[in-house]
Design a protein around this motif. Structure first.
Motif, PDB file in Angstrom:
ATOM      1  N   VAL A 301       0.852  -1.187   0.000  1.00 13.85           N
ATOM      2  CA  VAL A 301       0.000   0.000   0.000  1.00 13.85           C
ATOM      3  C   VAL A 301       0.888   1.237   0.000  1.00 13.85           C
ATOM      4  N   GLU A 302       0.610   2.126  -0.935  1.00 19.30           N
ATOM      5  CA  GLU A 302       1.481   3.271  -1.108  1.00 19.30           C
ATOM      6  C   GLU A 302       1.223   4.324  -0.038  1.00 19.30           C
ATOM      7  N   PRO A 303       2.275   4.862   0.522  1.00 13.01           N
ATOM      8  CA  PRO A 303       2.082   6.002   1.416  1.00 13.01           C
ATOM      9  C   PRO A 303       1.775   7.238   0.572  1.00 13.01           C
ATOM     10  N   PRO A 304       1.122   8.230   1.176  1.00 12.97           N
ATOM     11  CA  PRO A 304       0.850   9.441   0.402  1.00 12.97           C
ATOM     12  C   PRO A 304       2.150  10.166   0.078  1.00 12.97           C
ATOM     13  N   ARG A 488      -2.327   8.280  -9.648  1.00 13.13           N
ATOM     14  CA  ARG A 488      -2.167   7.626  -8.347  1.00 13.13           C
ATOM     15  C   ARG A 488      -3.487   7.006  -7.910  1.00 13.13           C
ATOM     16  N   ASP A 492      -4.348   3.135  -6.779  1.00 19.87           N
ATOM     17  CA  ASP A 492      -4.934   2.742  -5.492  1.00 19.87           C
ATOM     18  C   ASP A 492      -6.204   1.919  -5.677  1.00 19.87           C
TER      19      ASP A 492
ATOM     20  N   THR B  89     -11.727   3.500  -1.956  1.00 17.82           N
ATOM     21  CA  THR B  89     -11.288   4.893  -2.022  1.00 17.82           C
ATOM     22  C   THR B  89      -9.824   4.882  -2.425  1.00 17.82           C
ATOM     23  N   PHE B  90      -9.249   6.078  -2.598  1.00 17.01           N
ATOM     24  CA  PHE B  90      -7.838   6.164  -2.969  1.00 17.01           C
ATOM     25  C   PHE B  90      -7.019   6.293  -1.698  1.00 17.01           C
ATOM     26  N   ALA B  91      -6.432   5.187  -1.284  1.00 23.21           N
ATOM     27  CA  ALA B  91      -5.823   5.108   0.048  1.00 23.21           C
ATOM     28  C   ALA B  91      -4.692   6.105   0.250  1.00 23.21           C
ATOM     29  N   SER B  92      -3.934   6.403  -0.809  1.00 22.37           N
ATOM     30  CA  SER B  92      -2.761   7.256  -0.609  1.00 22.37           C
ATOM     31  C   SER B  92      -3.109   8.737  -0.766  1.00 22.37           C
ATOM     32  N   LEU B  93      -4.334   9.036  -1.141  1.00 20.06           N
ATOM     33  CA  LEU B  93      -4.717  10.442  -1.313  1.00 20.06           C
ATOM     34  C   LEU B  93      -5.474  10.931  -0.076  1.00 20.06           C
ATOM     35  N   PRO B  94      -5.248  12.203   0.292  1.00 16.97           N
ATOM     36  CA  PRO B  94      -6.023  12.763   1.396  1.00 16.97           C
ATOM     37  C   PRO B  94      -7.513  12.728   1.070  1.00 16.97           C
ATOM     38  N   PRO B 141      -4.938  10.905   4.935  1.00  9.77           N
ATOM     39  CA  PRO B 141      -5.083   9.975   3.809  1.00  9.77           C
ATOM     40  C   PRO B 141      -6.159   8.929   4.109  1.00  9.77           C
TER      41      PRO B 141
END
Ligand SMILES: Nc1ncnc2c1ncn2[C@@H]1O[C@H](COP(=O)(O)OP(=O)(O)O)[C@@H](O)[C@H]1O
Ligand SMILES: [Mg+2]
Lengths: 608, 249
Positions: A301-304, A488, A492, B89-94, B141
């Motif tokens: 899982v990618e970090p932001p 991105r 995800d 949802t987009f896990a790495s996006l706020p 995030p």
């Protein structure tokens, strides 16, 4: 005429036989362990060298010769076991890309070991005793030994078939190949099974290598040459499928045999075109099946990602300022290195663009670097175009290639996508290599010099700084812009992205082409700073260089590829100066990196 | 006004007849609950309505336009928002960028390469988050959110294209009972205010009977009963197959 055709078909069968031996080992190993073993080609090469040593040192005669072949296979099998025990066993759970890289580290180590033991020259072995002659088919000669090779290929196929159908080991192998979860249920047996499979697979590669000794010279390029073809066979046949490997080997063997009659210039291209076509129509190969259980993914899982902090900005501004001043004081040699680092930064940034934010794997990113370089060089050579125009054409050519190749690549995922990118890179490489009249073949294109004003090294360094860092900066802007956010986002969750109207395929496709175009700019610049282009600009090693830079810096951060490119180029430069065995050292570093720092250098600073 | 008409929808997976001949309609501003035991085919229905699955037979008509077999992207552009049973949802996006991206996509402004998404005007996204009670977590995030909060973010995302129809597959799963009632009350208010039709599935019968205007009961891919909450509650067949086992899901 008829004899000619028959002989052509038979030599196709002979190459199919050795291709099958190599591919069978690769596909069985993949089926059970899910490792795409780059080092498989190295095991083949080792088998050939060992076979040569045994054949030249043992007394002449049937028993010593064939005994030597078998012994070479067994020794290589044991080398495979050592590699499995020391390295692969620890990374079965790691992301695929890391596994691929670790096995590439083994490739580098074996290359230098072979160089050290057997020397750089091509080695010619003795012919097989009693098999020097030829048979006549109608009125055409066909080597007796090749006939035997065909027989061995068929015999090994039948033996493997029996092994997999009749023995407990074989049944376990098939069960593990069909269903991932099964392997876990094997408990203690699992380790033994994996090691056993590695022995079998590596020994098959060694056998194939040793059997080549009477046919052709043994050299240090055998490993990467065979691995590319073996990948094609395995992927076309279906990863993990033994009958698939046999079928694909037959297909490819015949295609090469007859392709040489019809299109002598593009036999290599033809091979990879077939692979691309098969993957597009049947994404899991001719006889392959979609993997049961959950598909391994390339990404944790990618970090932001975050924009630079004020302090980070300051550091970046100071570093940039120093870099702009450097050409005033540095010596020419240092400026050459600095220019190379700039090119590497842009190349790594483009690969990171599709791997990090895009979540796609590429094992053939050098294609676009090379197409940019060749695009520029060909304009200079054939049309005498000025540098300024050629440099514009470089990203254009690579971008078009990225659109064309990318259209296919973004439709696959995981190992299959990585293999397809590699196939396209091999197509580009073999075009440059084989189309001698247009591209100069192996000799490349020389005399790609910049105009007088751009000859001084400081000017080149400034140019590279502005264009490469400018390019990397543009890519960075894109990552934070809506397009990059969408990129991105689809990484995800494709499901959610499509559900809010984002065309995920098109997003990946554009990203692929954009990355290709900027990689082409890097290639074009490289061509002018070196004054020449060679097919090596787009070979597997250069693609791997890019991967190493990105992974060294860490896929997860936007600054990673920059740090990675500087570290890798610096390291490479130092190693080249310090030791002849730089490949081995580099390979060892890669292996250590995968084992101990899977998050890359940038991950070192991050708190766990 | 009839917003959605579904005729004779069917889907099989191999030998499993997940949905068999489902027909119903939904009016603008109406809250329609689709209930039924696990495996009844509810999610499969949703997936056919928003284009994720192609039905084997049947038609889906939205506001007079046939949308059967159109991909999710197009269905969304025609004003259908949805939330997923397992949140996506987009896990790495706020959180806020999850919503902003949906807003930008709605205006076809995704293909922009220069100005950072974070620099876009956040007002509209914040307003949506405010509505679902997630404004205070806008900068976190999605990957670190609690499950119930993710469900709220999904609702905000689904509202971003000013939908005519909301498809909510178990919108309150994973939430505490009080939270569930609050979220559905909110959904009901939004639906009434903006005339949005809502089709939702829900296991909590309190939520269903409090908020649904109408209820459909699905069992083994077939509609067993359909009507006003009181009528459905009283239906003996429904009591037998479904309400009898309430609490076992
Ligand atoms: N993609 C799929 N492939 C195979 N079977 C499926 C698939 N999706 C759902 N099913 C089957 O269809 C039936 C209905 O499932 P679903 O629509 O998820 O039910 P619900 O949402 O009501 O719990 C179940 O038997 C389920 O196993
Ligand atoms: Mg469901």
């Amino acid at each position: 005429m008829l004899g000619n055709l028959a002989v052509q078909a038979l030599s196709g069968l002979a190459s199919a036989a050795s291709l099958f031996l190599v591919a069978a080992g690769l596909t069985v190993i993949f089926g059970v362990t899910r490792i795409v073993n780059f080092a498989h080609g190295s095991f083949y090469m080792l088998g050939a060298y060992l076979g040569w040593t045994l054949a030249t040192n043992l007394p002449r005669g049937h028993v010593p010769f064939w005994g030597g072949v078998v012994l070479a296979a067994v020794i290589v099998g044991l080398v495979g076991v050592v590699v499995e025990l020391l390295l692969l066993r620890r990374i079965y759970k790691a992301p695929e890309l890391f596994q691929l890289l670790a096995t590439f580290g083994v490739v580098l180590v074996v290359q230098d070991a072979a160089l050290w033991i057997w020397g750089p020259q091509d080695l010619l072995g003795p012919r097989a005793p009693g098999l020097r002659g030829a048979v006549y088919i109608f009125d055409s000669r066909f080597p007796l030994y090749d006939l035997v090779l065909i027989g061995i290929g068929i015999a090994v196929f039948l033996l493997l078939w029996l092994l997999f159908q009749r023995t407990r080991f074989g049944i376990l192998v098939r069960a593990a190949t069909a269903d991932r979860e099964m392997v876990g249920a094997l408990g203690v047996n699992q380790r033994l099974l994996f090691t056993g499979v590695f022995f079998l697979g590596s020994a098959l590669a060694g056998l194939a290598g040793a059997l080549q000794v009477p046919r052709e010279s043994v050299n240090l390029q055998m490993d990467l040459a065979i691995i590319a073809e073996a990948f094609v066979v395995v992927v076309v046949g279906g990863l993990g499928s033994l009958p698939g490997a046999a079928l694909a080997a037959l297909l490819l063997g015949q295609m090469q045999a007859f392709g040489i009659l019809v299109f002598p210039q593009i036999t290599l291209v033809l091979v990879f075109l077939v692979m691309a076509a098969v993957l597009v129509v049947r994404p899991y190969g001719l006889l392959g099946r979609a993997p049961a259980g959950h598909a391994a993914s390339l990404h944790i899982v990618e970090p932001p990602i975050a924009p630079l902090s004020p302090r980070g900005r300051l550091v970046a501004a100071v570093a940039l300022g120093l870099a702009m001043l450097a050409p005033l004081v540095l010596a020419d040699y240092a400026l050459v290195v600095m220019t190379e680092i700039c090119v590497a930064i842009l190349f790594a940034a483009t690969l990171h663009f599709i791997m990090g934010p895009g979540g796609m794997a590429s094992f053939g990113h050098a294609a676009y670097f090379g197409i940019g370089a060749y695009g520029a060089a060909l304009l200079v050579k054939h049309l005498a175009a000025p540098m300024e125009l050629s440099l514009l054409a470089a990203p254009f050519a690579a971008g078009i290639a990225g659109l064309a190749f990318g259209w296919f690549c973004v439709r696959l995922s995981g190992v299959y996508a990585a293999m397809l990118t590699m196939a396209f890179a091999q197509i580009a490489w073999s075009t440059a290599f084989q189309w001698v009249a247009f591209t100069g073949g192996d000799n490349g294109i020389l005399g790609v010099w910049p105009p007088a004003w751009a000859v001084p090294k400081p000017v080149q360094a400034w140019g590279a700084l502005v264009l490469c860092l400018g390019g990397a900066f543009l890519l960075r802007r894109m990552i934070f812009a809506p397009f990059g956010a969408a990129l991105r986002a689809q990484r995800d969750s494709v499901l959610r992205a499509e559900a809010i109207g984002i065309d995920t395929m098109r997003t990946r496709w554009f990203a692929f082409a954009i990355a290709a175009a900027f990689a082409g700019l890097a290639g074009g610049l490289f061509a002018f700073t070196k004054g020449s282009v060679f097919p090596t600009y787009m070979n597997i090693s250069r693609s791997t260089d890019g991967l190493l830079m990105v992974l060294l810096g860490g896929v997860q951060t936007v600054t990673g590829p920059i740090i990675g490119a500087i570290a890798y180029t610096g390291l490479h430069e130092q190693l080249l100066r310090l030791t002849d065995l730089w490949r081995a050292v580099l390979g060892a570093i890669i292996i250590a990196l995968v084992l101990f720092f899977p998050r890359g250098l940038a991950g070192l600073g991050a708190k766990q | 006004m009839t917003l959605l008409v579904v005729e004779n929808l069917a889907k099989s997976f191999g030998g499993v007849h997940a949905v068999q001949g489902v027909s119903f309609s939904l009016a603008a501003g109406e809250l329609l609950a689709l209930i039924g035991p696990n495996g009844a085919g509810k999610s499969t229905c949703f997936n056919m309505l928003n284009g994720q699955l192609r039905p084997d037979q049947g038609r889906v008509v939205l506001a007079g336009q046939e949308i059967t077999g159109k991909p999710p992207r197009q269905v969304w552009r025609m004003g259908v928002g949805r939330t997923f049973q397992i949140t996506a949802t987009f896990a790495s996006l706020p959180v806020i960028e999850n919503v902003q991206l949906a807003l930008l996509s709605h205006r076809r402004r995704i293909l922009r390469f220069w100005k950072p998404l974070a620099a876009e005007d956040p007002a509209e996204a914040l307003a949506l988050l405010e509505r679902v009670g997630m404004a205070d977590q806008a900068q976190r995030p999605c990957g670190v959110l609690a499950y119930g909060d993710l469900k709220r973010v999904e609702l905000a995302i689904a509202l971003a294209n000013a939908p005519r129809l909301l498809l909510m597959d178990e919108p309150t799963a994973g939430m505490a009972p009080a939270e569930r009632v609050a979220l559905m009350a909110l959904t009901a208010r939004i639906a009434r205010e903006s005339g949005i039709g809502v089709l939702f599935t829900e296991h909590d019968m309190d939520v269903v009977f409090t908020h649904a205007d109408r209820i459909m009961v699905l069992e083994r891919g077939r509609l067993l009963a359909e009507g006003a909450p009181e009528a459905v509650r009283a239906d003996p067949r429904v009591r037998e197959v479904y309400l009898g086992h309430e609490g076992t899901h």
